[in-house]
Enzyme design. Structure first.
Site, PDB file in Angstrom:
ATOM      1  N   ARG A 147      10.157  84.713  73.937  1.00  0.00           N
ATOM      2  CA  ARG A 147      11.549  84.980  73.558  1.00  0.00           C
ATOM      3  C   ARG A 147      11.745  84.918  72.042  1.00  0.00           C
ATOM      4  O   ARG A 147      12.300  85.821  71.436  1.00  0.00           O
ATOM      5  CB  ARG A 147      12.455  83.979  74.278  1.00  0.00           C
ATOM      6  CG  ARG A 147      13.875  83.878  73.793  1.00  0.00           C
ATOM      7  CD  ARG A 147      14.737  85.092  73.934  1.00  0.00           C
ATOM      8  NE  ARG A 147      14.866  85.631  75.241  1.00  0.00           N
ATOM      9  CZ  ARG A 147      15.255  86.892  75.457  1.00  0.00           C
ATOM     10  NH1 ARG A 147      15.533  87.693  74.460  1.00  0.00           N
ATOM     11  NH2 ARG A 147      15.369  87.345  76.665  1.00  0.00           N
ATOM     12  N   SER A 167      14.841  72.766  65.926  1.00  0.00           N
ATOM     13  CA  SER A 167      14.976  73.175  67.323  1.00  0.00           C
ATOM     14  C   SER A 167      16.255  73.967  67.503  1.00  0.00           C
ATOM     15  O   SER A 167      17.137  73.962  66.654  1.00  0.00           O
ATOM     16  CB  SER A 167      15.015  71.932  68.223  1.00  0.00           C
ATOM     17  OG  SER A 167      16.219  71.221  67.993  1.00  0.00           O
ATOM     18  N   CYS A 168      16.376  74.623  68.650  1.00  0.00           N
ATOM     19  CA  CYS A 168      17.597  75.371  68.929  1.00  0.00           C
ATOM     20  C   CYS A 168      18.787  74.419  68.999  1.00  0.00           C
ATOM     21  O   CYS A 168      19.882  74.749  68.540  1.00  0.00           O
ATOM     22  CB  CYS A 168      17.448  76.184  70.206  1.00  0.00           C
ATOM     23  SG  CYS A 168      16.968  75.216  71.640  1.00  0.00           S
ATOM     24  N   THR A 169      18.580  73.235  69.539  1.00  0.00           N
ATOM     25  CA  THR A 169      19.655  72.240  69.610  1.00  0.00           C
ATOM     26  C   THR A 169      20.097  71.844  68.206  1.00  0.00           C
ATOM     27  O   THR A 169      21.291  71.776  67.905  1.00  0.00           O
ATOM     28  CB  THR A 169      19.180  70.994  70.383  1.00  0.00           C
ATOM     29  OG1 THR A 169      18.764  71.397  71.684  1.00  0.00           O
ATOM     30  CG2 THR A 169      20.281  69.963  70.490  1.00  0.00           C
TER      31      THR A 169
END
Length: 195
Positions: free
Chosen positions: A10, A163-165
């Site tokens: 992704r 990170s995405c967070t």
């Protein structure tokens, strides 16, 4: 700047789409013509034809309106551009520097320690940007708009985009903290809880 991408899941596919104009930008966007020169990708699963197919048909972003194909499993063709392709499992097994890559985007999620990432530098890469947090503190952890002013190009060769967070939360927390202040906070995300 010539770029290689390791890992075409992704994150790798979205990075390639953004780099080559596969994501729509409004005509008045001053960055509408900004492109990166992606010269090589490495993906261990599925081969070049599968990677090309997954680039063309994205379940979230829709179809990328270009002609796609594979060049003998050694390349991906997007429109009139050919991008080299390999399917090896270790970063030092790809001759990144010989292929012209100045920077590699490490998007596999598998190589998160400096000794695992050193293979890129041994193969001639000048910078590595890891799409996940590097576990041993050897990389500068950057969140654009929050601490990107800390980046010193002459000194730092290994970077992480966090990170995405972190990228989702840190900009909002920064604005709130600067505007009204935060004494304590808690967030629950997915299966993880950050306190």
């Amino acid at each position: 700047m010539r770029v290689g991408i390791n890992g075409m899941g992704r994150i790798g596919r979205l990075a390639l789409r953004a780099a080559m104009g596969g994501i729509y930008r409004a005509q008045d966007d001053p960055r509408a013509d900004n492109r990166l020169d992606v010269v090589h990708v490495n993906e261990i699963k599925g081969g070049a034809a599968t990677t090309a197919h997954l680039l063309e048909f994205d379940s979230v972003h829709g179809r990328w309106r270009e002609n796609f194909g594979a060049d003998d499993d050694r390349g991906i063709v997007i429109g009139n551009r050919r991008i080299g392709f390999s399917d090896v499992s270790a970063p030092d097994a790809v001759p990144w520097g010989d292929l012209g890559c100045d920077i590699v985007l490490e998007c596999t999620g598998r190589f998160l320690k400096s000794e695992q990432l050193d293979g890129y530098f041994a193969r001639g890469v000048k910078r590595v940007i890891v799409a996940a947090p590097v576990k041993d503190g050897s990389a500068l952890n950057i969140v654009v708009g929050v601490n990107d002013h800390l980046y010193e190009p002459a000194r730092q060769r290994l970077l992480t985009a966090a990170s995405c967070t972190t990228n989702c939360l840190a900009p909002v927390v920064k604005v709130l903290h600067e505007a009204v202040g935060i004494r304590h906070g808690q967030i629950t995300t997915g299966a993880r809880q950050l306190v």
